[in-house]
Design a protein around this motif. Structure first.
Motif, short mmCIF file in Angstrom:
data_model
loop_
_atom_site.label_atom_id
_atom_site.label_comp_id
_atom_site.label_asym_id
_atom_site.label_seq_id
_atom_site.Cartn_x
_atom_site.Cartn_y
_atom_site.Cartn_z
N VAL A 21 72.90 114.83 27.20
CA VAL A 21 71.94 115.85 27.61
C VAL A 21 71.49 116.68 26.41
O VAL A 21 70.31 117.02 26.28
N THR A 22 72.43 116.96 25.51
CA THR A 22 72.08 117.74 24.32
C THR A 22 71.06 116.97 23.47
O THR A 22 70.09 117.55 22.98
N ASN A 23 71.28 115.67 23.32
CA ASN A 23 70.39 114.87 22.49
C ASN A 23 69.07 114.55 23.17
O ASN A 23 68.08 114.29 22.50
N ASN A 24 69.08 114.57 24.47
CA ASN A 24 67.84 114.26 25.19
C ASN A 24 67.74 115.08 26.48
O ASN A 24 68.02 114.60 27.57
N PRO A 25 67.31 116.32 26.33
CA PRO A 25 67.30 117.24 27.47
C PRO A 25 66.37 116.81 28.61
O PRO A 25 66.48 117.34 29.71
N ASP A 26 65.46 115.86 28.34
CA ASP A 26 64.55 115.45 29.40
C ASP A 26 65.09 114.33 30.28
O ASP A 26 64.46 113.95 31.27
N LEU A 27 66.26 113.79 29.91
CA LEU A 27 66.84 112.70 30.71
C LEU A 27 67.21 113.20 32.11
O LEU A 27 67.86 114.22 32.25
N ALA A 28 66.81 112.45 33.12
CA ALA A 28 67.16 112.86 34.48
C ALA A 28 68.58 112.39 34.81
O ALA A 28 68.99 111.29 34.46
N LEU A 29 69.32 113.27 35.45
CA LEU A 29 70.68 112.97 35.90
C LEU A 29 70.65 112.87 37.41
O LEU A 29 69.93 113.62 38.07
N THR A 30 71.47 111.98 37.94
CA THR A 30 71.57 111.90 39.40
C THR A 30 73.02 112.01 39.80
O THR A 30 73.87 111.31 39.25
N ILE A 31 73.31 112.92 40.72
CA ILE A 31 74.65 112.95 41.29
C ILE A 31 74.54 112.31 42.66
O ILE A 31 73.82 112.80 43.53
N ASN A 32 75.20 111.18 42.81
CA ASN A 32 75.23 110.54 44.13
C ASN A 32 76.55 110.92 44.79
O ASN A 32 77.61 110.54 44.33
N ILE A 33 76.44 111.71 45.84
CA ILE A 33 77.65 112.27 46.44
C ILE A 33 78.36 111.24 47.30
O ILE A 33 79.57 111.28 47.49
N GLU A 34 77.60 110.29 47.81
CA GLU A 34 78.18 109.32 48.71
C GLU A 34 79.15 108.36 48.00
O GLU A 34 80.24 108.12 48.50
N ILE A 35 78.75 107.89 46.80
CA ILE A 35 79.60 106.84 46.16
C ILE A 35 80.98 107.35 45.74
O ILE A 35 81.94 106.67 46.08
N PRO A 36 81.24 108.42 45.11
CA PRO A 36 80.34 109.29 44.36
C PRO A 36 80.26 108.83 42.90
O PRO A 36 81.22 108.33 42.35
N GLU A 37 79.08 109.03 42.30
CA GLU A 37 78.93 108.71 40.88
C GLU A 37 77.77 109.50 40.28
O GLU A 37 76.95 110.09 41.00
N ILE A 38 77.78 109.50 38.95
CA ILE A 38 76.72 110.19 38.22
C ILE A 38 75.94 109.14 37.45
O ILE A 38 76.53 108.24 36.86
N ARG A 39 74.63 109.26 37.48
CA ARG A 39 73.82 108.29 36.75
C ARG A 39 72.94 109.06 35.77
O ARG A 39 72.39 110.12 36.11
N ILE A 40 72.87 108.58 34.57
CA ILE A 40 71.94 109.17 33.59
C ILE A 40 71.38 108.02 32.76
O ILE A 40 72.14 107.24 32.19
N GLY A 41 70.05 107.90 32.76
CA GLY A 41 69.43 106.75 32.12
C GLY A 41 69.99 105.48 32.74
O GLY A 41 70.05 105.35 33.97
N ASP A 42 70.48 104.56 31.90
CA ASP A 42 71.03 103.34 32.48
C ASP A 42 72.56 103.37 32.53
O ASP A 42 73.22 102.37 32.72
N LYS A 43 73.12 104.57 32.37
CA LYS A 43 74.58 104.68 32.39
C LYS A 43 75.08 105.30 33.69
O LYS A 43 74.40 106.18 34.25
N THR A 44 76.24 104.86 34.13
CA THR A 44 76.84 105.53 35.28
C THR A 44 78.26 105.99 34.93
O THR A 44 78.93 105.39 34.10
N PHE A 45 78.64 107.06 35.55
CA PHE A 45 79.98 107.62 35.36
C PHE A 45 80.60 107.87 36.73
O PHE A 45 79.93 108.44 37.60
N PRO A 46 81.88 107.48 36.89
CA PRO A 46 82.51 107.81 38.18
C PRO A 46 82.79 109.31 38.23
O PRO A 46 83.00 109.95 37.20
N CYS A 47 82.78 109.87 39.42
CA CYS A 47 83.15 111.27 39.55
C CYS A 47 83.90 111.43 40.87
O CYS A 47 83.92 110.51 41.69
N THR A 48 84.54 112.57 41.05
CA THR A 48 85.25 112.80 42.31
C THR A 48 84.81 114.12 42.92
O THR A 48 84.36 115.04 42.22
#
Ligand code: SF4
Lengths: 203, 464
Positions: free
Chosen positions: A134-161
């Motif tokens: 986010v620091t390097n590219n503040p315009d990147l859209a982030l998605t928090i998917n609460i159902e899975i749950p996971e975080i998506r930014i660009g073409d990357k995904t991160f697990p979250c709880t």
């Protein structure tokens, strides 16, 4: 009243680095002399954003590149200290719709859910990577998917709880709890009736 | 019969299991104050909802009250507005309000116990994180946010996840000049400011049984600073003796019935816990914080930790702390200069605290470079102190003797640190800006240590 189901939150991110950021930091007590939450957005992180002379610091909340950010990224034990709902309210009124962090203080996380703001946790490494992205590219859209749950930014995904109860509340749209609690009015009255102190210990 | 108090009280108050997986919990006592309640009343008004059990909610005013001139309207217009909102809300919904015209006003967590509202086996909630204080009586008490205040006003219940229970087993005998405040600072130091996340702390062991009710309140009060939303002691004879004769305590036969109930909800001897933490208090020394959270503390004979000696994850906050405090690693804590001395708050603003501090300053004068403030926790504490002549001891020593309220604990009234002053404070939070100046600095310690520091103008050992 109609409740909003929340399953996906999308927006650009804003990182606020540091562990143990307490609610006095998020909104100093002097701005709590109010009888409504309106207008609290202006005071989010106030004492970290302005120095003694009132000059703006380099705090991310002052940085124009994050002006429209909706997803806050933080480190450990965010929101510790005072129970003031003014803290998440000020963040929400500034524009924050979801929070990603390594861990949250309990009352703060509960307040967020009660307001329909998901607070999801990720591990230290993912948090650091998300902050850097986010620091390097503040315009990147982030998605928090609460159902899975996971975080998506660009073409990357991160697990979250997210605690199952909070996840369910957001997905079912039952995060605004008053109505749900009142549905059980009969059981409420029954419970009251069995508590010895409610009857003044008369028997 | 392997139940702990938390489980017993929880089951008794559980209304239902909600779809979200949390429990709907009945709240036996709801306490409110002027800062966190107005928006909750606005929300129920908006939805046209009544207050379901107005007789189970009690209000007081504490955070914004001036501690010098309390005449109305307050000089601070915003404070006056908040006061008026609480007056209107309590009047409209039929809620008892211990306002400034009554003899009972004071800090919410001091007023509840002293009126006998706080009782064993109850669930207690308040829009204030230090609600954990009431656990000293064997109640399950926790802080809540404004949306939950709304829920309790409307339904006398709230949605909440049951915490796990950690037993804090205390043994040994408290050395001279070491107090309950030092015990809880030590626990937070050892278990960390977020070590209690998801837990309730049950304080037990021989040493716990010996503590007075006021000492128990100090310990439960700061449980939340260790991340534990709930802290409690099992009720015992001391608890019952404390409650007997108080304004809202049951009387006569009802009191005896109450005692049987109170005994029945105590943890069973073989009760089970998630885990146990042992603390021998025999070798404790007075504790002082050196940083910007209540876990950053050391005992008075120690030096501030070297960064490399700290666990990796604590270093960053320590660096921030040293930079804010203007301290260096390896500095001794003894001798750190102070400019303000604050005795008060819901942690240490009770009569026993004032007696201890008064005994230390009696017949002496505080350093000419120190501004000293004694703020009783409630009107009733103030009356008792004045009856014992403690107010005169403090004023003769050079302290200013104030009216009851939260005062410089969070500085929402006119009592504030100036610039980067360092305050020796008997309160509970040393967060940056907490005492009213963004650059102000706070050293948390026991009231006795504050009194000693006030006399010398720097952190020092207690001498009588
Ligand atoms: S004394 Fe301090 S901690 Fe206690 S209720 Fe007042 S502001 Fe909160």
């Amino acid at each position: 009243m109609k409740l909003l189901k929340k399953s996906i939150i999308t927006g650009t991110g804003i990182p606020v680095r540091g562990n143990d950021i307490d609610t006095d930091r998020i909104i100093p007590a002097r701005f709590m002399k109010v009888v409504t939450f309106d207008g609290l957005g202006a005071y989010a992180f106030y004492d970290a954003r302005f120095d003694e002379k009132g000059n703006p610091t380099d705090h991310p909340f002052n940085n124009p590149v994050y002006k429209n950010a909706e997803i806050l990224i933080v480190n450990k034990n965010f929101g510790c200290g005072s129970s003031r709902e003014h803290a998440p309210q000020s963040l929400a009124r500034w524009g924050i719709k979801g929070i990603i962090g390594e861990s949250f203080a309990e009352i703060f996380a509960g307040n967020c859910t009660a307001m329909g703001i998901p607070a999801v946790t990720t591990d230290e490494k993912s948090t650091a990577e998300l902050m850097d992205l986010v620091t390097n590219n503040p315009d990147l859209a982030l998605t928090i998917n609460i159902e899975i749950p996971e975080i998506r930014i660009g073409d990357k995904t991160f697990p979250c709880t997210i605690p199952p109860s909070k996840q369910a509340a957001l997905l079912n749209g039952t995060w605004d709890s008053t109505e749900i609690l009142l549905k059980n009015k009969e059981q409420i009255l029954k419970t009251a009736a069995r508590l010895p102190y409610m009857g003044g210990f008369s028997s | 019969m392997k139940e702990n108090l938390l489980n017993k009280v929880w089951n008794l108050h559980k209304v239902a299991e909600l779809d979200s997986g949390t429990d709907q919990l009945f709240i036996g006592l709801h306490l409110i104050h002027e800062v966190t309640s107005p928006q909750a009343f606005a929300m129920i008004r908006e939805r046209n909802l009544p207050v379901l059990f107005p007789e189970r909610t009690f209000a007081t005013v504490d955070h914004i009250v001036p501690t010098d001139d309390q005449s109305r309207p307050f000089k601070d217009e915003l404070a006056e507005k908040m006061m008026e909102a609480l007056e209107k809300n309590t009047r409209e919904y039929g809620i008892r309000f211990f306002d400034l015209t009554t003899e009972h006003q004071g800090i919410v967590h001091i007023v509840g116990p002293e009126l006998g509202l706080t009782q064993p086996g109850m669930t207690i909630a308040c829009g204030d994180s230090h609600t954990s204080t009431h656990g000293a009586f064997g109640a399950i008490a926790f802080g809540i946010g404004t949306s939950q205040i709304r829920d309790i006003l409307a339904s006398q219940t709230m949605s909440i996840q049951k915490p796990k229970v950690r037993k804090i087993e205390m043994t040994g005998k408290l050395p001279d000049h070491v107090y309950a405040k030092d015990i809880i600072l030590k626990i937070i130091h050892d278990l960390g400011v977020n070590g209690g996340l998801g837990y309730a702390y049950e304080y037990g062991g021989d040493a716990a049984a010996k503590l007075s009710m006021e000492e128990r309140m100090t310990i439960c009060n700061m449980s939340i600073e260790g991340g534990a939303r709930v802290g409690y002691f099992n009720p015992d004879q001391k608890t019952f003796d404390y409650l007997k004769g108080r304004k809202f305590a049951p009387e006569g036969a009802a009191f005896d019935n109450a005692v049987s109930f109170w005994k029945s909800i105590a943890s069973d001897v073989d009760a089970e816990y998630e885990d146990t933490y042992h603390l021998d208090i025999s070798h404790l020394k007075p504790m002082v914080t050196w940083g910007i959270n209540p876990g950053q503390s050391c005992s008075i004979d120690e030096t501030l930790p070297l960064l490399k000696s700290l666990p990796e994850e604590e270093r960053e906050t320590a660096v921030k702390a040293y930079s804010h405090m203007g301290f260096n690693e390896g500095d001794p804590i003894l001798g750190k200069k102070i400019q303000t001395a604050f005795i008060g708050s819901c942690t240490n603003g009770r009569i026993s605290d004032l007696r201890i501090a008064a005994a230390i300053v009696k017949g002496k004068t505080i350093s000419s470079t120190v501004r000293g403030l004694v703020v009783p926790g409630s009107k009733s504490v103030a009356r008792q102190a004045e009856a014992e002549g403690l107010d005169r001891i403090f004023t003769e020593a050079g302290f200013s003797w104030r009216k009851a309220g939260c005062s410089m604990c969070l500085a929402m009234n006119a009592d504030k640190l100036r610039g980067n002053e360092i305050s020796a404070s008997s309160s509970n939070r040393n967060f940056i800006g907490r005492q009213g100046s963004p650059t102000g600095r706070t050293l948390l310690m026991s009231p006795a240590m504050v009194a000693a520091a006030a006399l010398k103008g720097y952190v020092t050992e207690i001498t009588l």
